[in-house]
Design an enzyme around this catalytic site. Sequence first.
Site, short mmCIF file in Angstrom:
data_model
loop_
_atom_site.label_atom_id
_atom_site.label_comp_id
_atom_site.label_asym_id
_atom_site.label_seq_id
_atom_site.Cartn_x
_atom_site.Cartn_y
_atom_site.Cartn_z
N TYR A 285 -8.84 3.43 14.61
CA TYR A 285 -7.40 2.76 14.57
C TYR A 285 -7.17 2.17 15.59
O TYR A 285 -7.10 0.71 15.75
CB TYR A 285 -6.44 3.86 14.13
CG TYR A 285 -4.89 3.32 14.46
CD1 TYR A 285 -4.43 2.07 14.03
CD2 TYR A 285 -4.20 3.88 15.65
CE1 TYR A 285 -3.40 1.53 14.45
CE2 TYR A 285 -2.78 3.14 15.93
CZ TYR A 285 -2.40 1.96 15.39
OH TYR A 285 -1.28 1.74 15.86
N THR B 188 -0.05 -1.84 19.69
CA THR B 188 0.18 -0.68 19.90
C THR B 188 -0.42 -0.20 21.35
O THR B 188 -1.36 -0.68 21.68
CB THR B 188 -0.27 0.51 18.93
OG1 THR B 188 -0.11 1.73 19.33
CG2 THR B 188 -1.72 0.17 18.73
N ASP B 189 0.24 0.80 21.95
CA ASP B 189 -0.21 1.25 23.01
C ASP B 189 -1.33 1.96 23.01
O ASP B 189 -2.14 2.59 24.36
CB ASP B 189 0.68 2.05 24.06
CG ASP B 189 1.46 3.43 23.35
OD1 ASP B 189 1.13 3.62 22.27
OD2 ASP B 189 2.11 4.01 24.05
N GLU B 190 -1.64 2.46 21.81
CA GLU B 190 -3.00 3.31 21.60
C GLU B 190 -4.41 2.40 22.22
O GLU B 190 -5.17 3.12 22.35
CB GLU B 190 -3.09 3.46 19.97
CG GLU B 190 -2.08 4.50 19.43
CD GLU B 190 -2.58 5.76 19.52
OE1 GLU B 190 -3.63 6.11 19.91
OE2 GLU B 190 -1.76 6.81 18.99
N THR C 99 0.79 -1.21 0.23
CA THR C 99 0.01 0.09 0.04
C THR C 99 1.07 1.43 0.13
O THR C 99 2.01 1.25 -0.12
CB THR C 99 -0.86 0.02 1.04
OG1 THR C 99 -0.29 0.05 2.25
CG2 THR C 99 -1.78 -1.34 1.25
N LYS D 58 -7.18 -2.10 16.29
CA LYS D 58 -5.77 -2.85 16.86
C LYS D 58 -6.53 -3.51 18.16
O LYS D 58 -5.93 -4.83 18.46
CB LYS D 58 -4.83 -1.82 17.11
CG LYS D 58 -4.17 -1.45 15.94
CD LYS D 58 -3.74 -2.62 15.11
CE LYS D 58 -2.40 -3.02 15.96
NZ LYS D 58 -1.91 -4.23 14.91
#
Length: 364
Positions: free
Chosen positions: A154, A130-132, A41, A158
Amino acid sequence: MTATRILVTGGAGFIGSRYVRALLGPGGAADVDVTVLDKLTYAGNLANLAPVADDRRFSFVRGDICDGQLVDKLVAEHDQIVHFAAESHVDRSIEDSDDFVRTNVVGTHTLLRAAARRVDESLVFVHISTDEVYGSIAEGSWPETDPVNPNSPYAAAKASSDLLALAYHRTHGLDVRVTRCSNNYGPYQYPEKVIPLFVTNLLDGRKVPLYGDGLNRRDWLHVDDHVRAVELVRNGGRPGEIYNIGGGVELSNVELTDRLLAACGADRTMVQRCRTGRRTTAATRSTARRSAASWGTGPSGTSTARWRRRSAGTGSTAPGGNRCGGTTADRGGPGCPGCPGGASGRAGLPPTTLPPGARAGPPP
């Protein structure tokens, strides 16, 4: 000794390609064969893998992790999976979350389903997250035991993939190991992210956007340290465990901006204040062993600026993305006028000659 066959998804992207270069480069693992599966992508670039392209242990397959037939075939041929492939930009997920749900949730499920079909129970599945997924915190940091509380599409996608991976461990006995990293930076990063975007803009004489009061805080992790920690988890992690990977250095956006200005020889006149932001802290309590990497002192921006200058000096685009000089409002997102490729972001990249599903590698 029989080589361990590792399937690396998203291995042409920023972090995945660094992991592959580390595996196959000097001081890397001698007893591995690596196959990269990547859709190529806007954020994937074969140039990121050029240093290992001729290695007999390396092969590349252009394909989609949502392609069940292709994924079934590849998973059956490998002993381990290190799953980096993901849509990962918060702003893009807010504008249109379809690709995030498809890749991060459906794609991960496709891989997990193929792995669960394996009769060989020794397969290892390292899921890169991810820590998100933890959301925001007023102060302090998150341990792995904290529940997920995502704020963006997002992060929600995740978090969903994390939960699916852990469910496959509990339900099917799959050896799943989840890593959650903080904000990465380093060479080859696509310039929609803050450090390469700021450095690229500053080197081009463009202003950089600072949102709100600039006091939002983030933990920063160099990509080299991240991939060392991932290797620790691949080699010594426990099934069903979550491993936070942090750099141990928290900076406010103002502090980070000041470091990048200094690295690029600019001053505060190059900062443009933008719409009000929400003050949050995002920091992970890292439990990946500190011996995994020689943690630094946080991003000064110097190495990234030096690397960007070398790329700019040749008149070519930096591997991993275009030299983005988009407007403050665009922040390097879709339709960014500073990118020759606009929303596709593919201008300046080497031509892609591999059709989907095709495999490339050095001669046998």
